[in-house]
Enzyme design. Structure first.
Site, PDB file in Angstrom:
ATOM      1  N   GLY A  80       0.776  -1.280  -0.074  1.00  0.00           N
ATOM      2  CA  GLY A  80       0.060   0.048  -0.090  1.00  0.00           C
ATOM      3  C   GLY A  80       0.976   1.320   0.065  1.00  0.00           C
ATOM      4  O   GLY A  80       2.043   1.348   0.661  1.00  0.00           O
ATOM      5  N   ARG A 144       1.123  -6.104  -5.099  1.00  0.00           N
ATOM      6  CA  ARG A 144       1.127  -6.919  -3.868  1.00  0.00           C
ATOM      7  C   ARG A 144       1.475  -8.237  -3.981  1.00  0.00           C
ATOM      8  O   ARG A 144       1.212  -9.109  -3.179  1.00  0.00           O
ATOM      9  CB  ARG A 144      -0.167  -6.954  -3.198  1.00  0.00           C
ATOM     10  N   ASP A 175       5.080  -7.798   5.133  1.00  0.00           N
ATOM     11  CA  ASP A 175       5.009  -8.834   4.149  1.00  0.00           C
ATOM     12  C   ASP A 175       5.984  -8.632   2.968  1.00  0.00           C
ATOM     13  O   ASP A 175       6.702  -9.502   2.389  1.00  0.00           O
ATOM     14  CB  ASP A 175       3.598  -8.906   3.372  1.00  0.00           C
ATOM     15  N   LYS A 201       8.234   0.446   5.253  1.00  0.00           N
ATOM     16  CA  LYS A 201       7.076   1.501   4.861  1.00  0.00           C
ATOM     17  C   LYS A 201       5.812   0.841   5.467  1.00  0.00           C
ATOM     18  O   LYS A 201       5.948  -0.320   5.335  1.00  0.00           O
ATOM     19  CB  LYS A 201       7.174   1.423   3.296  1.00  0.00           C
ATOM     20  N   THR A 202       5.087   1.735   5.715  1.00  0.00           N
ATOM     21  CA  THR A 202       3.627   1.229   6.013  1.00  0.00           C
ATOM     22  C   THR A 202       2.774   2.538   6.982  1.00  0.00           C
ATOM     23  O   THR A 202       3.499   2.886   8.031  1.00  0.00           O
ATOM     24  CB  THR A 202       3.081  -0.308   6.574  1.00  0.00           C
ATOM     25  N   ASP A 204       0.521   2.118   8.438  1.00  0.00           N
ATOM     26  CA  ASP A 204      -0.003   1.155   9.809  1.00  0.00           C
ATOM     27  C   ASP A 204       0.937   1.374  11.010  1.00  0.00           C
ATOM     28  O   ASP A 204       0.330   1.159  12.106  1.00  0.00           O
ATOM     29  CB  ASP A 204      -0.237   0.095   9.265  1.00  0.00           C
TER      30      ASP A 204
HETATM   31  P1  FBP Z   1       0.648  -1.855   3.669  1.00  0.00           P
HETATM   32  O1  FBP Z   1       0.694  -2.848   5.017  1.00  0.00           O
HETATM   33  O2  FBP Z   1       1.182  -2.653   2.469  1.00  0.00           O
HETATM   34  O3  FBP Z   1       1.676  -0.646   3.843  1.00  0.00           O
HETATM   35  O4  FBP Z   1      -0.597  -1.424   3.466  1.00  0.00           O
HETATM   36  C1  FBP Z   1      -1.535  -0.933   4.467  1.00  0.00           C
HETATM   37  C2  FBP Z   1      -2.802  -0.432   4.050  1.00  0.00           C
HETATM   38  O5  FBP Z   1      -3.102   1.009   3.985  1.00  0.00           O
HETATM   39  C3  FBP Z   1      -3.927  -0.810   5.203  1.00  0.00           C
HETATM   40  O6  FBP Z   1      -3.974   0.055   6.293  1.00  0.00           O
HETATM   41  C4  FBP Z   1      -4.953  -1.322   4.513  1.00  0.00           C
HETATM   42  O7  FBP Z   1      -5.657  -2.305   5.376  1.00  0.00           O
HETATM   43  C5  FBP Z   1      -4.436  -1.909   3.241  1.00  0.00           C
HETATM   44  O8  FBP Z   1      -3.467  -1.354   3.001  1.00  0.00           O
HETATM   45  C6  FBP Z   1      -5.487  -1.686   1.927  1.00  0.00           C
HETATM   46  O9  FBP Z   1      -5.064  -2.683   0.999  1.00  0.00           O
HETATM   47  P2  FBP Z   1      -5.215  -1.908  -0.521  1.00  0.00           P
HETATM   48  O10 FBP Z   1      -4.407  -0.829  -1.072  1.00  0.00           O
HETATM   49  O11 FBP Z   1      -4.714  -3.320  -1.354  1.00  0.00           O
HETATM   50  O12 FBP Z   1      -6.737  -1.688  -0.572  1.00  0.00           O
END
Ligand code: FBP
Length: 550
Positions: A80, A144, A175, A201-202, A204
């Protein structure tokens, strides 16, 4: 490239701050730190990573620059979006060129699949310039795709060799960095001479540990959400007629919800980790919220703001058991389940295969939620929690409880609601100064790790609460952060997620005040991110970082 806004042009001119040790270019030497080895499941991880286990963390300290030879690096953005990704690439590029001007940087397009499918472009100064200090991952795109098959590793090796790439930087979450660690192990085993480095990175905020203080993007995203929550609080306090139920991103951990609660002081915030620790049932969570609504109503306040973390559902013990059973069942009967076109029939087929108690719970859920729980998992086997409408589920259930209370004469009031989901709004904002500086330093450090052949390391910058010039750049071995986790019905090595520590200072600070915030109205309106002006505004750190490192 779209027409740049005034802020976009102005931000392109911003020169990110670097720590003192990197300020004069790569005049550094590498220093090994004593503590080595995997922190979790050392035996299992050691067996799975025989070539990259047990490495020592390293830091870069001022010293004489070794005579570096030119190096070609490949870079991947994975998972993400998070504010600052472009600056990691700019930092890698500047570090790489400072080490040797004939070095080259290649961007693999669209995430890890760019590496396996050989989609790439060379990134030069002119191409990178308009992306400096901007949000988004559109410079090279993200994806992803999970790297887990030998054919994928072989393809990666072939494509790197063709471009004479001797180092690969993977910018991603837990991941994606797990992918990076596996690839580092594969290249090392093959004696391929290709270094793999990760970057944390994230948004979260759950990729952190004793040596990684925070993942990039958390600072900016939480500031964006806090601005929006503050605006809603002010609207709620003006109109005094609505309850706003706000679900915030954070696939698993509740760091985003906690940080935003500390910044905006809403009436009620659910922290998933506390729910799990107290083994609260869905019913108890609903009762808690209904009681806050009733108490405010008794004071004549028929409005409020509630924060719910996106990952909540997986932390409620009975729902967790249900999801884990569903995960295994869906992995085992994938073909049969995919072959049932009718959703009602699919739900029944699945319920029929669950244990009696979980089947009863599954059948009791509102139809939408039951269907959202059986949607396709992401490529890493995770439930896509951002697609589950926990906010709406809670509203239905709270309404039921309030209706009962009304019938019993214990509640008089109105519960008019609006639900919101803030996630994508914060992932591509212009990075805050903190994230702009942090990501540039992470990228610059990653280039030095590549130059020094530190394979299987994650770029790290420590001492983040201090001024940028006192930050400490270095690297942390990724095997040190790994443990075994159940994915797609099997145990897999993955980087351990950092959940909210309910004994930690950020949670304790929140818990000490939430009672007052619930009944009285103590909203804070943080306003938008400031890039210029007084340092108290433009260099502000997250409360989480400050409280954790007090
Ligand atoms: P990452 O762990 O890859 O940084 O993504 C975090 C996130 O933004 C989460 O908060 C959310 O649940 C998810 O990605 C949403 O995924 P997508 O971008 O595939 O809709």
């Amino acid at each position: 490239m779209n027409t740049p806004s005034i802020l976009h042009k102005t931000r392109n001119e911003y020169q990110p701050k670097l720590p003192r040790s990197l300020k004069n270019g790569p005049q550094v030497r590498i220093r090994e730190n004593a503590d080595a080895g995997a922190a979790y499941n050392p035996k299992d991880i050691g067996l799975l990573f025989p070539n990259t286990r047990g490495l020592p963390p390293v830091t870069f300290v001022p010293g004489d620059m070794p005579g570096y030879a030119p190096l070609n690096i490949g870079v991947i953005l994975s998972g993400g979006q998070a504010p600052g990704g472009h600056n990691v690439i700019a930092g890698i590029y500047d570090g790489l060129k400072a080490c040797h001007p004939d070095s080259k940087l290649f961007g693999f397009l669209g995430g890890p699949s760019g590496l396996t499918d050989n989609h790439y472009r060379e990134l030069d100064a002119a191409f990178i310039a308009p992306f400096r200090n901007t949000g988004g991952f559109d410079m090279i795109g993200s994806g992803r795709t999970k790297l887990e098959k030998t054919e994928q590793y072989e393809a990666a090796l072939t494509h790197c060799k063709a471009l004479d790439i001797r180092a690969l930087v993977v910018i991603g979450g837990d991941d994606s960095n797990t992918n990076a660690a596996v690839l580092a192990e594969f290249f090392k085993e093959r004696k391929a001479g290709i270094t793999v480095v990760g970057v944390p990175k994230t948004i979260d905020g759950d990729l952190k540990n004793d040596l990684i203080e925070i993942s990039f993007g958390f600072d900016t995203a939480t500031k964006v959400y806090s601005e929006l929550i503050g605006n809603i609080e002010r609207d709620a306090n003006s109109a005094k007629k609505y309850w706003h139920i706000i679900k915030l991103m954070g696939r698993s951990a509740s760091h985003i919800a906690l940080e935003c609660a500390l910044r905006t002081q809403p009436n009620h915030t659910i922290i998933s980790e506390e729910v799990a620790a107290r083994e609260q049932t869905l019913h108890e969570i609903v009762e808690d919220l209904a009681s806050v609504v009733a108490k405010r109503a008794a004071n004549g306040e028929h409005f409020g703001v509630v924060i719910i973390p996106e990952g909540l559902i997986e932390f409620i013990p009975e729902m967790k058991a249900l999801i884990s059973e569903l995960n295994d069942l869906m992995a085992k009967h994938e073909a049969e389940i995919n072959g049932i076109p009718d959703m009602g029939a699919k739900r029944e087929y699945i319920a029929g295969k669950l244990a009696p108690r979980t089947a009863e719970l599954y059948r009791s859920l509102p139809r939408q939620i039951a269907e959202q729980l059986i949607m396709e998992r992401d490529p890493h086997g995770n439930v896509q929690v951002s697609l589950i409408e926990t906010d709406k589920l809670l509203v239905y259930m709270v309404e039921d409880v309030l209706n009962d209370m009304k019938a019993r004469g214990t509640y008089k009031g109105k519960f008019k609601t609006h639900t919101h989901f803030f996630g994508y709004e914060g992932r591509c904002s212009f990075p805050s100064n903190f994230d702009a500086d942090y990501t540039y330093t992470l990228g610059y450090t990653a280039s030095l790790l590549c130059m020094n052949e530190c394979t299987g390391y994650m770029s790290s910058v420590q001492n983040l609460c201090d001024a940028a010039e006192n930050w400490i750049p270095g690297g942390v071995p990724m095997t040190r952060m790994m443990h075994l986790e159940r994915r797609h019905g099997a145990d897999k090595p993955v980087i351990k997620k950092a959940l909210v520590d309910i004994d930690g200072q950020p949670f304790k600070t929140f818990a000490a005040k939430r009672g007052t915030w619930a009944i009285e109205t103590h909203y804070i309106y943080p306003g938008p991110i400031q890039y210029y002006g007084p340092e108290a505004l433009s260099e502000m750190k997250t409360k989480t970082l400050e409280l954790e490192h007090q």
